[in-house]
Design an enzyme around this catalytic site. Structure first.
Site, PDB file in Angstrom:
ATOM      1  N   THR A   1       0.849  -1.196   0.000  1.00 43.68           N
ATOM      2  CA  THR A   1       0.000   0.000   0.000  1.00 43.68           C
ATOM      3  C   THR A   1       0.880   1.240   0.000  1.00 43.68           C
ATOM      4  O   THR A   1       2.065   1.179  -0.327  1.00 43.68           O
ATOM      5  CB  THR A   1      -0.960  -0.030   1.213  1.00 43.68           C
ATOM      6  N   ASN A   2       0.301   2.374   0.362  1.00 41.32           N
ATOM      7  CA  ASN A   2       1.048   3.633   0.423  1.00 41.32           C
ATOM      8  C   ASN A   2       0.545   4.441   1.611  1.00 41.32           C
ATOM      9  O   ASN A   2      -0.301   3.979   2.377  1.00 41.32           O
ATOM     10  CB  ASN A   2       0.887   4.413  -0.887  1.00 41.32           C
ATOM     11  N   ASP A   3       1.036   5.650   1.764  1.00 47.43           N
ATOM     12  CA  ASP A   3       0.738   6.454   2.959  1.00 47.43           C
ATOM     13  C   ASP A   3      -0.515   7.314   2.853  1.00 47.43           C
ATOM     14  O   ASP A   3      -0.792   8.113   3.747  1.00 47.43           O
ATOM     15  CB  ASP A   3       1.927   7.376   3.284  1.00 47.43           C
TER      16      ASP A   3
END
Length: 401
Positions: free
Chosen positions: A211-213
């Site tokens: 995923t990412n932030d």
């Protein structure tokens, strides 16, 4: 939506009176001017001084306390208000309003009020469900008053039941939605806006994912801004931590493929589509059903490319105004301009996520808007809500050309 509104808050005598001080504060924080009137019973729970300090206005309690010789106080307050909020509304106050009784300042002013009336009942469940109360609420709704549904929870009597005063945020959001429905000339009235938000997740095994932030805050701010312009908002979100704004339809997703499918379903009927989600470019070729055990020093994970949702929409669009986002760390302008042309978007909102006040997991943002044959528009550091409102304001000017 509440900015500049004149709101009269009528406080009647129930234990939930102490919660109304926070409601008054939140209404003022949202930009409203608030004046308060209280019944004698209400002053037994909280003093008028509390509301006077919060509102910075005299609190009305006595029908015969006429402080200005050229005004009749209860008529003046009724005529002054853009909205009347009765909170908490006791069974007694509901009965008075339903039957047109006027024997104190609050009931007299409400009888003279021509502005919309928003009522927040709070009482014991048995009182709420008494046929007389049910009948009075129905009468008020038939008369065009809005009666908010009480919450179910722990009551003052020591047991759980329906009749609890709703949370302040819920009341404020419902007031905003109530006022929106009464505004006939909002620019996005009867138009559908589809917005994606959050960072998608691509499963590796049952406990791990890529995923990412992205927090989804920018997408949720855009949803609120579009709702406040009258739109029917469909929010397709990969975020599970943010509260769904009132008046917004939520479609929860996790993966990029799920998001693509959800957008595809909603796309044909949309007037505006805003792809603000941080969509995973790649996903694992294989998703394992069991947790991967630690065996070797190295593990090779083979990734395959996800379909580009924005590019797909750009090739399919007909009447839709398509807005994409570009979160970059270098060469922001170059990449944003390339994305605008390659993906056939009408607008690209670009930001440098390496900056301290912009990007993921921040409450503020700083963006540059790129459009075909237009000079870039820079929006300096501001709250994500303010940035969202400016983005939609610019989009509206381009859509009407």
């Amino acid at each position: 939506m509440l900015k500049g509104k004149k709101i009269a808050v009528y406080v009647t005598g129930g234990i939930a009176v102490y919660k109304v001080s926070d409601l008054v504060r939140r209404l003022i924080k949202a930009g409203a001017t608030v004046k308060v009137a209280m019944t004698k019973s209400a002053t037994e729970f909280v003093t008028p001084l509390t509301f006077q300090i919060l509102s910075k206005h005299h609190v009305y309690t006595d029908t015969f306390d006429e402080r200005e010789g050229d005004k009749v106080s209860h008529i003046h307050l009724a005529d002054w208000s853009d909205l009347a909020v009765v909170a908490p509304a006791t069974a007694n106050s509901l009965a008075k309003m339903a039957n047109g009784l006027a024997d104190d300042f609050v009931s007299t002013a409400l009888l003279a009020t021509t502005a919309p009336v928003f009522i927040v009942p709070a009482m014991n469940q048995h009182m709420l469900e008494n046929p007389a109360t049910v009948r009075n609420i129905q009468t008020l709704e038939d008369d065009g008053r809005f009666v908010m549904e009480p919450d179910t929870g722990f009551l003052a009597e020591g047991y759980t039941g329906k009749g609890r005063f709703p949370e302040t945020e819920k009341i404020v959001e419902t007031i905003q939605e109530f006022l929106l429905n009464k505004e006939p000339n909002l620019p996005l009235k009867n138009k559908k806006v589809v917005i994606t938000a959050g960072g998608t997740k691509e499963r590796i095994d049952p406990v791990r994912y890529i995923t990412n932030d992205s927090s989804g805050k920018m997408g949720y701010s855009l949803a609120i801004a579009a709702r406040n312009l009258g739109a029917d908002v469909c929010l397709i979100s990969a975020s599970k931590t943010l509260q769904t704004p009132y008046g917004v339809s939520l479609i929860p997703v996790e993966t990029a493929q799920q998001m693509h499918h959800a957008v595809d379903v909603e796309f044909d009927t949309a007037s505006i589509v805003i792809m603000s989600a941080a969509v995973s470019d790649y996903r694992p070729e294989q998703v394992l059903n069991e947790k991967i055990k630690k065996n070797e020093q190295e593990m090779i994970l083979k990734l395959v490319k996800n379909k580009d949702i924005l590019a797909t929409l750009g090739s399919q669009k007909k009447h839709q105004f398509l807005i994409g986002f570009a979160a970059e760390t270098t060469n922001v302008e170059e990449y944003a301009k390339g994305k605008l042309v390659k993906k056939k978007a009408d607008m690209i909102v670009a930001n440098d996520v390496s900056k301290p006040h912009a990007g993921f997991n921040k409450d503020t943002n700083e963006v540059t808007i790129f459009m075909v044959d237009e000079e870039p528009v820079e929006l300096s550091v501001n709250s994500k809500q303010a940035i969202a409102e400016e983005i939609l304001a610019i989009a509206l000017t381009k859509m009407t050309k």
